[in-house]
Design a protein around this motif. Structure first.
Motif, PDB file in Angstrom:
ATOM      1  N   SER A 258       0.834  -1.191   0.000  1.00 53.89           N
ATOM      2  CA  SER A 258       0.000   0.000   0.000  1.00 53.89           C
ATOM      3  C   SER A 258       0.868   1.239   0.000  1.00 53.89           C
ATOM      4  CB  SER A 258      -0.912   0.001   1.231  1.00 53.89           C
ATOM      5  OG  SER A 258      -1.686   1.175   1.284  1.00 53.89           O
ATOM      6  N   HIS A 259       0.596   2.143  -0.962  1.00 54.42           N
ATOM      7  CA  HIS A 259       1.243   3.454  -0.962  1.00 54.42           C
ATOM      8  C   HIS A 259       2.763   3.330  -1.064  1.00 54.42           C
ATOM      9  CE1 HIS A 259       0.481   7.689  -0.635  1.00 54.42           C
ATOM     10  NE2 HIS A 259       1.320   7.851   0.361  1.00 54.42           N
TER      11      HIS A 259
ATOM     12  N   VAL B 247       3.022   2.649  -6.518  1.00 52.89           N
ATOM     13  CA  VAL B 247       2.095   3.781  -6.530  1.00 52.89           C
ATOM     14  C   VAL B 247       2.819   5.043  -6.980  1.00 52.89           C
ATOM     15  CG1 VAL B 247       0.651   5.278  -5.100  1.00 52.89           C
ATOM     16  CG2 VAL B 247       0.529   2.799  -4.820  1.00 52.89           C
TER      17      VAL B 247
ATOM     18  N   VAL C 279      -5.183   7.349  -5.286  1.00 56.26           N
ATOM     19  CA  VAL C 279      -6.008   7.061  -4.113  1.00 56.26           C
ATOM     20  C   VAL C 279      -6.785   5.767  -4.344  1.00 56.26           C
ATOM     21  CG1 VAL C 279      -6.163   9.490  -3.469  1.00 56.26           C
ATOM     22  CG2 VAL C 279      -7.916   8.523  -4.942  1.00 56.26           C
ATOM     23  N   ASP C 280      -7.675   5.449  -3.405  1.00 55.46           N
ATOM     24  CA  ASP C 280      -8.290   4.128  -3.407  1.00 55.46           C
ATOM     25  C   ASP C 280      -9.527   3.995  -4.288  1.00 55.46           C
ATOM     26  OD1 ASP C 280      -9.799   5.777  -1.798  1.00 55.46           O
ATOM     27  OD2 ASP C 280     -10.124   4.292  -0.223  1.00 55.46           O
TER      28      ASP C 280
ATOM     29  N   ARG D 141      -2.677  14.659  -0.534  1.00 55.42           N
ATOM     30  CA  ARG D 141      -1.742  13.648  -0.024  1.00 55.42           C
ATOM     31  C   ARG D 141      -1.888  13.483   1.490  1.00 55.42           C
ATOM     32  NH1 ARG D 141       1.469  11.726  -3.802  1.00 55.42           N
ATOM     33  NH2 ARG D 141       1.945  13.020  -5.641  1.00 55.42           N
TER      34      ARG D 141
ATOM     35  N   CYS E 239      -5.499  11.734   2.339  1.00 53.76           N
ATOM     36  CA  CYS E 239      -5.659  10.315   2.025  1.00 53.76           C
ATOM     37  C   CYS E 239      -4.733   9.436   2.858  1.00 53.76           C
ATOM     38  CB  CYS E 239      -5.433  10.049   0.538  1.00 53.76           C
ATOM     39  SG  CYS E 239      -3.712  10.060  -0.002  1.00 53.76           S
ATOM     40  N   HIS E 240      -3.908  10.063   3.702  1.00 53.34           N
ATOM     41  CA  HIS E 240      -2.957   9.304   4.516  1.00 53.34           C
ATOM     42  C   HIS E 240      -3.129   9.703   5.982  1.00 53.34           C
ATOM     43  CE1 HIS E 240       0.339   6.743   5.322  1.00 53.34           C
ATOM     44  NE2 HIS E 240       1.308   7.642   5.342  1.00 53.34           N
TER      45      HIS E 240
ATOM     46  N   ASN F  93      -8.068   6.877   5.499  1.00 49.03           N
ATOM     47  CA  ASN F  93      -7.199   5.912   4.828  1.00 49.03           C
ATOM     48  C   ASN F  93      -7.696   5.778   3.399  1.00 49.03           C
ATOM     49  OD1 ASN F  93      -5.527   3.884   4.010  1.00 49.03           O
ATOM     50  ND2 ASN F  93      -6.329   2.330   5.392  1.00 49.03           N
TER      51      ASN F  93
ATOM     52  N   LYS G 219      -5.478   5.488   0.618  1.00 50.67           N
ATOM     53  CA  LYS G 219      -4.299   5.205  -0.201  1.00 50.67           C
ATOM     54  C   LYS G 219      -4.590   4.112  -1.234  1.00 50.67           C
ATOM     55  CE  LYS G 219      -1.770   3.998   3.328  1.00 50.67           C
ATOM     56  NZ  LYS G 219      -2.805   4.072   4.378  1.00 50.67           N
TER      57      LYS G 219
ATOM     58  N   ASP H 246      -3.574   0.754  -3.377  1.00 54.65           N
ATOM     59  CA  ASP H 246      -2.776  -0.454  -3.198  1.00 54.65           C
ATOM     60  C   ASP H 246      -1.748  -0.567  -4.320  1.00 54.65           C
ATOM     61  OD1 ASP H 246      -4.305  -1.127  -1.010  1.00 54.65           O
ATOM     62  OD2 ASP H 246      -5.643  -2.436  -2.134  1.00 54.65           O
TER      63      ASP H 246
END
Length: 380
Positions: free
Chosen positions: A11-12, A16, A35-36, A203, A206-207, A231, A233, A235
Motif C-alpha cells: 500500500s502506498h 504507486v 487514491v483508493d 496527499r 488520504c494518509h 485511509n 491510499k 494499493d
C-alpha cells in the motif's frame, strides 16, 4: 506484479509512486495523487480545493451518484442544474441560474465520449468568483483547449491538443474502476491538479492527515497529523496492474474509436434510434475519446430486454436522475424540474464497447437493433 509481492510493500509504496509519475507524464498534470477509488478522489479534491461545511456545489442532474454524494461526503450541499440541449454535460446557462450567495464551486462532469462545456463552466466560475473542479472520472485521454496552460505532454490519439480533462481549474479526478478506459482489477482512482497546495492537501487527507512537506513545520514530532484525514491510499497491486495497462492505453483508445465509428455508420438514420454519439459535435477545442458508446432510442427498456434475450449486454446510464434519487428527497425536487436530464435517463442505452470486441460482434449488435425496430413495424 511479482516485484510487489516480493517487496512486501502493498500500500502506498514504490509502484504507486511510479504510477503517479507515469500518469503525470501521460496527462501533462503537474501532480497526480493515487487514491483508493474515484469517489474518494472526488471527496478529497473537494476538501482540498476549499469546500467548507454547508457550501453549495453546482452539479448536473444527470450523472453517476458519486458526483453528488461526494459533495455531501465532503460536507457540502449539491445544487442541481440541467444538462445542455443535445448533449449530456452541464448546461452553463442553467448552472449560472443556480448560483446563490452560498455557492462556492461548480463541478461539470465529463461523460461517455467527450468533455462538458468547460469554456462555459469556467466563465460562470469567473463571473461569480467560484472554484471550478471537474468530475473527470471517465475522462482519461479527453482534452480541451479551454483549459489554461501549455498543451499536454502526451497528446494521445484525440484531435484536441489542449490540457487534459481535470486541469481547467483547481483539479479533477480519474476513476480506475475495472470497466473504465484504464481499469484496475478493483477500485482505484486519482486526483490530478496543477495546484501545489491542492496536491499536498490531498496527499495528507488520504494518509490519515499526516504531513508531507508540512513535516518540516513540526520539528521533533514524528508523523505529525496535520488535519483529520482518512485511509484513502492506493494499493500497490492496483498500481502495478495500471502501469501494465497504461502501456497499451493509446492502442485501446484508438480501438474504441474504431468501434464507435462502426456503430455510428451502422446506426445513423435507423428508425427508432434518435441519436448516435457521432452525430453530436464536441465542444470547440475538444476531441472525442470514447469510454461509453451511448445511444438514445425509442422504447429503450424493451430494446434492452430484446438484446439481453439474444445474449447482448447493455447498460442504462442512468436509471434515475440525481435530483429524484431517494437520498436527495430532502432537497424537495420533483419530476419536471430538469427535463433534459430526465429525458436522457428515459432514452439512453450503452452498447457493448471494449477493445477486445470483434467487429463481427459489433455488427451483430446493430443487426439485432435493426431487427427489433423492424419487428415493431418501423421501416426505413
Amino acid at each position: 506484479m511479482i516485484d510487489v509481492l516480493n517487496n512486501g510493500k502493498f500500500s502506498h509504496g514504490a509502484k504507486v509512486a511510479e504510477l503517479e509519475r507515469a500518469l503525470e507524464q501521460w496527462t501533462g498534470a503537474r501532480h497526480v495523487v493515487a487514491v483508493d477509488s474515484g469517489t474518494d478522489a472526488l471527496v478529497l479534491l473537494l476538501r482540498a480545493a476549499g469546500l467548507r461545511p454547508g457550501d453549495e456545489v453546482i452539479v448536473p442532474a444527470y450523472s453517476f451518484i458519486a458526483t453528488a454524494s461526494s459533495v455531501v461526503l465532503a460536507g457540502g450541499v449539491p445544487v442541481f442544474a440541467d444538462i445542455e440541449e443535445g448533449g449530456h454535460g452541464l448546461d452553463p446557462a442553467a448552472a449560472d441560474a443556480a448560483v446563490t450567495p452560498r455557492t462556492r464551486m461548480i463541478m461539470p462532469v465529463h461523460l461517455f465520449d467527450r468533455t462538458a462545456d468547460l469554456r462555459g463552466a469556467a466563465d460562470v466560475a469567473r463571473r461569480h468568483g467560484l472554484t471550478l473542479v471537474e468530475d473527470s472520472a471517465e475522462a482519461i485521454g479527453m482534452r480541451a483547449t479551454a483549459a489554461p496552460g501549455a498543451p499536454a505532454a502526451h497528446p494521445g490519439p484525440t484531435a484536441a491538443t489542449g490540457a487534459h480533462a481535470g486541469l481547467a481549474g483547481a483539479g479533477g479526478v480519474l476513476s480506475f474502476f475495472p470497466a473504465k478506459t484504464l481499469g484496475a482489477i478493483g477500485d482505484a482512482g486519482a486526483v490530478l491538479t496543477d495546484d501545489d497546495a491542492v496536491a499536498e492537501t490531498v496527499r495528507m487527507l488520504c494518509h490519515h492527515g499526516r504531513g508531507g512537506r508540512t513535516v518540516d513545520h513540526f520539528p521533533g514530532i514524528a508523523n505529525p497529523t496535520v488535519v483529520p484525514g482518512r485511509n484513502g491510499k492506493m494499493d500497490d497491486v492496483q498500481a502495478a496492474v495500471l502501469l501494465g495497462k497504461l502501456a497499451r492505453l493509446d492502442a485501446d483508445i484508438a480501438r474504441r474509436a474504431d468501434l464507435a465509428a462502426r456503430y455510428d455508420a451502422r446506426l445513423r438514420g435507423l428508425p427508432g434510434v434518435r441519436r448516435v454519439p457521432g452525430d453530436v459535435p464536441p465542444h470547440p477545442g475538444t476531441g472525442r475519446v470514447v469510454y461509453v458508446y451511448l445511444v438514445e432510442v425509442e422504447d429503450r427498456d424493451a430494446l434492452a430486454a430484446h438484446l439481453a434475450a439474444r445474449g447482448v449486454g447493455t447498460e442504462v446510464y442512468y436509471p434515475r436522475p440525481l435530483h429524484l434519487q431517494p437520498c436527495f428527497a430532502h432537497l424537495r425536487h420533483r419530476t419536471g424540474d430538469f427535463p433534459r436530464a430526465e429525458a436522457a435517463c428515459a432514452a439512453a442505452l450503452a452498447l457493448p464497447l471494449y477493445p477486445d470486441l470483434p467487429d463481427a460482434d459489433a455488427d451483430r449488435v446493430c443487426d439485432e437493433i435493426e431487427a427489433f425496430y423492424a419487428g415493431r413495424g418501423t421501416a426505413r
